[in-house]
Write an enzyme that holds these catalytic residues in place. Structure first.
Site, PDB file in Angstrom:
ATOM      1  N   TYR A  57       0.832  -1.223   0.000  1.00  0.00           N
ATOM      2  CA  TYR A  57       0.000   0.000   0.000  1.00  0.00           C
ATOM      3  C   TYR A  57       0.864   1.270   0.000  1.00  0.00           C
ATOM      4  CZ  TYR A  57      -3.556  -3.322   1.710  1.00  0.00           C
ATOM      5  OH  TYR A  57      -4.386  -4.407   1.886  1.00  0.00           O
ATOM      6  N   HIS A 118       1.312 -11.482   1.919  1.00  0.00           N
ATOM      7  CA  HIS A 118       0.162 -10.812   1.286  1.00  0.00           C
ATOM      8  C   HIS A 118      -0.575 -11.690   0.272  1.00  0.00           C
ATOM      9  CE1 HIS A 118      -1.307  -6.477   0.305  1.00  0.00           C
ATOM     10  NE2 HIS A 118      -2.280  -7.335   0.150  1.00  0.00           N
TER      11      HIS A 118
HETATM   12  N1  NAP Z   1      -5.209  -8.769   1.731  1.00  0.00           N
HETATM   13  C1  NAP Z   1      -5.607  -8.275   0.594  1.00  0.00           C
HETATM   14  O1  NAP Z   1      -5.268  -8.777  -0.493  1.00  0.00           O
HETATM   15  C2  NAP Z   1      -6.494  -7.064   0.594  1.00  0.00           C
HETATM   16  C3  NAP Z   1      -7.163  -6.687  -0.587  1.00  0.00           C
HETATM   17  C4  NAP Z   1      -8.017  -5.566  -0.541  1.00  0.00           C
HETATM   18  C5  NAP Z   1      -8.178  -4.878   0.652  1.00  0.00           C
HETATM   19  N2  NAP Z   1      -7.484  -5.254   1.789  1.00  0.00           N
HETATM   20  C6  NAP Z   1      -7.670  -4.517   3.073  1.00  0.00           C
HETATM   21  O2  NAP Z   1      -9.050  -4.496   3.404  1.00  0.00           O
HETATM   22  C7  NAP Z   1      -9.462  -3.150   3.624  1.00  0.00           C
HETATM   23  C8  NAP Z   1     -10.942  -2.974   3.334  1.00  0.00           C
HETATM   24  O3  NAP Z   1     -11.241  -3.255   1.985  1.00  0.00           O
HETATM   25  P1  NAP Z   1     -11.592  -2.104   0.942  1.00  0.00           P
HETATM   26  O4  NAP Z   1     -10.882  -0.878   1.362  1.00  0.00           O
HETATM   27  O5  NAP Z   1     -11.311  -2.634  -0.408  1.00  0.00           O
HETATM   28  O6  NAP Z   1     -13.149  -1.943   0.941  1.00  0.00           O
HETATM   29  P2  NAP Z   1     -14.392  -1.940   1.994  1.00  0.00           P
HETATM   30  O7  NAP Z   1     -13.959  -1.836   3.408  1.00  0.00           O
HETATM   31  O8  NAP Z   1     -15.235  -3.090   1.595  1.00  0.00           O
HETATM   32  O9  NAP Z   1     -15.119  -0.572   1.628  1.00  0.00           O
HETATM   33  C9  NAP Z   1     -15.663  -0.346   0.349  1.00  0.00           C
HETATM   34  C10 NAP Z   1     -16.320   0.996   0.306  1.00  0.00           C
HETATM   35  O10 NAP Z   1     -17.452   1.004   1.164  1.00  0.00           O
HETATM   36  C11 NAP Z   1     -17.720   2.334   1.571  1.00  0.00           C
HETATM   37  N3  NAP Z   1     -18.247   2.303   2.960  1.00  0.00           N
HETATM   38  C12 NAP Z   1     -17.568   2.123   4.123  1.00  0.00           C
HETATM   39  N4  NAP Z   1     -18.419   2.152   5.177  1.00  0.00           N
HETATM   40  C13 NAP Z   1     -19.670   2.346   4.667  1.00  0.00           C
HETATM   41  C14 NAP Z   1     -20.952   2.455   5.244  1.00  0.00           C
HETATM   42  N5  NAP Z   1     -21.151   2.361   6.572  1.00  0.00           N
HETATM   43  N6  NAP Z   1     -22.007   2.667   4.422  1.00  0.00           N
HETATM   44  C15 NAP Z   1     -21.836   2.764   3.076  1.00  0.00           C
HETATM   45  N7  NAP Z   1     -20.642   2.656   2.470  1.00  0.00           N
HETATM   46  C16 NAP Z   1     -19.570   2.447   3.254  1.00  0.00           C
HETATM   47  C17 NAP Z   1     -16.392   3.085   1.509  1.00  0.00           C
HETATM   48  O11 NAP Z   1     -16.575   4.299   0.779  1.00  0.00           O
HETATM   49  P3  NAP Z   1     -16.487   5.737   1.547  1.00  0.00           P
HETATM   50  O12 NAP Z   1     -15.039   6.001   1.760  1.00  0.00           O
HETATM   51  O13 NAP Z   1     -17.115   6.676   0.583  1.00  0.00           O
HETATM   52  O14 NAP Z   1     -17.279   5.602   2.831  1.00  0.00           O
HETATM   53  C18 NAP Z   1     -15.435   2.129   0.799  1.00  0.00           C
HETATM   54  O15 NAP Z   1     -14.789   2.709  -0.281  1.00  0.00           O
HETATM   55  C19 NAP Z   1      -8.508  -2.353   2.732  1.00  0.00           C
HETATM   56  O16 NAP Z   1      -8.515  -0.988   3.018  1.00  0.00           O
HETATM   57  C20 NAP Z   1      -7.211  -3.060   3.023  1.00  0.00           C
HETATM   58  O17 NAP Z   1      -6.677  -2.635   4.256  1.00  0.00           O
HETATM   59  C21 NAP Z   1      -6.682  -6.345   1.763  1.00  0.00           C
END
Ligand code: NAP
Length: 269
Positions: A57, A118
């Site tokens: 990241y 990862h």
């Molecule tokens: N290990 C891996 O390969 C891997 C891959 C991907 C991600 N990750 C980790 O997992 C974390 C989370 O995944 P992600 O960032 O892809 O997506 P996520 O947590 O599923 O969030 C997706 C979107 O949902 C919106 N959101 C959040 N809370 C909300 C709510 N209460 N109501 C409505 N919408 C809401 C956010 O937009 P807004 O900002 O507009 O609220 C966000 O952009 C990442 O940040 C990272 O740390 C790990």
């Protein structure tokens, strides 16, 4: 906050914050690093203590800065970072050690609560070699726990068969569009805690309507129902939001409980 105990005896919060677009230009994953800690400051002020980052990241330093800035003791936090499953970081002991040293320096810390590989790659024996280096860092107390990310059952089994210290966590994609039931069940069977990445992604309009309907009687949103389903299934969640209000909402998961029927409905979405 509720916690789950890892196979090392260490407790991990059931909810943490994702960060993969934090501290970046235009909230874009590939954007330039701005060093802005605004999202993390808000998350920490709301009560998030588990923070998920990765070398990939490019923002470990932003997390390190926010932790310092909070004025809270390092021991209040549960920091997770990840070594890329890429040759540059895995080809030799020196490469692995350089990655770890980089994470520690960027995070401004002398230990990391959870360190993950990862992504898996084809050569399982090579993964085991990297794992053995991570095990040494557990021995030294630099890592409190080690785990993997995006591993399937076969890759987990190979690691279990060859590891001295079994993986504590498998961080996997898990959301309403792709629950990943099988790998979560495998983890449960083997004492590996599953942690959901993208826990609010992949929601179809139809699923959103159903989750909203379930949430009505609890005065909860579709997102809160979706996260509650996961923690009630024993899966740690790391949602991310750039909005301080939504960050707060996502923590409000411990004052309601889905019925067995609702759990089954959400599982089937
Ligand atoms: N290990 C891996 O390969 C891997 C891959 C991907 C991600 N990750 C980790 O997992 C974390 C989370 O995944 P992600 O960032 O892809 O997506 P996520 O947590 O599923 O969030 C997706 C979107 O949902 C919106 N959101 C959040 N809370 C909300 C709510 N209460 N109501 C409505 N919408 C809401 C956010 O937009 P807004 O900002 O507009 O609220 C966000 O952009 C990442 O940040 C990272 O740390 C790990």
């Amino acid at each position: 906050m509720e916690f789950v105990t890892l196979n090392t005896g260490v407790e991990i919060p059931m909810i943490g914050t994702g960060t993969n677009t934090y501290g970046k230009q235009d909230h874009n994953y590939n954007g330039d690093i701005t060093g802005d800690t605004t999202e993390l400051d808000a998350a920490i002020a709301s009560g998030y203590r588990l923070i998920d980052t990765a070398i990939g990241y490019r923002n470990e330093a932003v997390i390190g800065a926010a932790v310092k800035k909070s004025g809270l003791d390092r021991s209040e936090f549960f920091l997770t970072s990840k070594l890329p499953g890429k040759e540059e970081y895995t080809a030799s002991r020196e490469a692995v050690e350089a990655g770890i040293a980089f994470s520690l320096e960027q995070l401004q810390t002398d230990y990391i609560d959870l360190y993950l590989i990862h992504h898996p790659w084809d050569d399982l024996d090579e993964i085991v070699s990297v794992w053995k280096v991570l095990e040494e860092y557990v021995d030294k107390g630099v890592f409190k726990a080690i785990g993997v990310s995006n591993f399937d059952e076969r890759q987990l089994q190979y690691l279990l068969d060859n590891a001295r210290i079994e993986p504590a966590v498998n961080q996997i994609q898990s959301h309403v569009g792709h629950w990943n039931h099988e790998v979560i069940a495998f983890g449960k069977q083997h004492g590996i805690v599953s942690e959901a990445w993208g826990p609010l992604s992949g929601v179809s309009d139809e699923a959103r309507v159903k989750l909203t309907e379930i949430g009505k009687s609890y005065n909860k949103s579709w997102a809160q129902v979706s996260l509650r389903y996961q923690i009630q299934s024993g899966v740690v969640v790391i949602p991310k939001s750039h909005d301080a209000g939504r960050q707060k909402d996502n923590l409000e998961l411990f004052d309601f409980e889905l019925t067995a029927e609702e759990m089954a409905e959400v599982a089937a979405l």
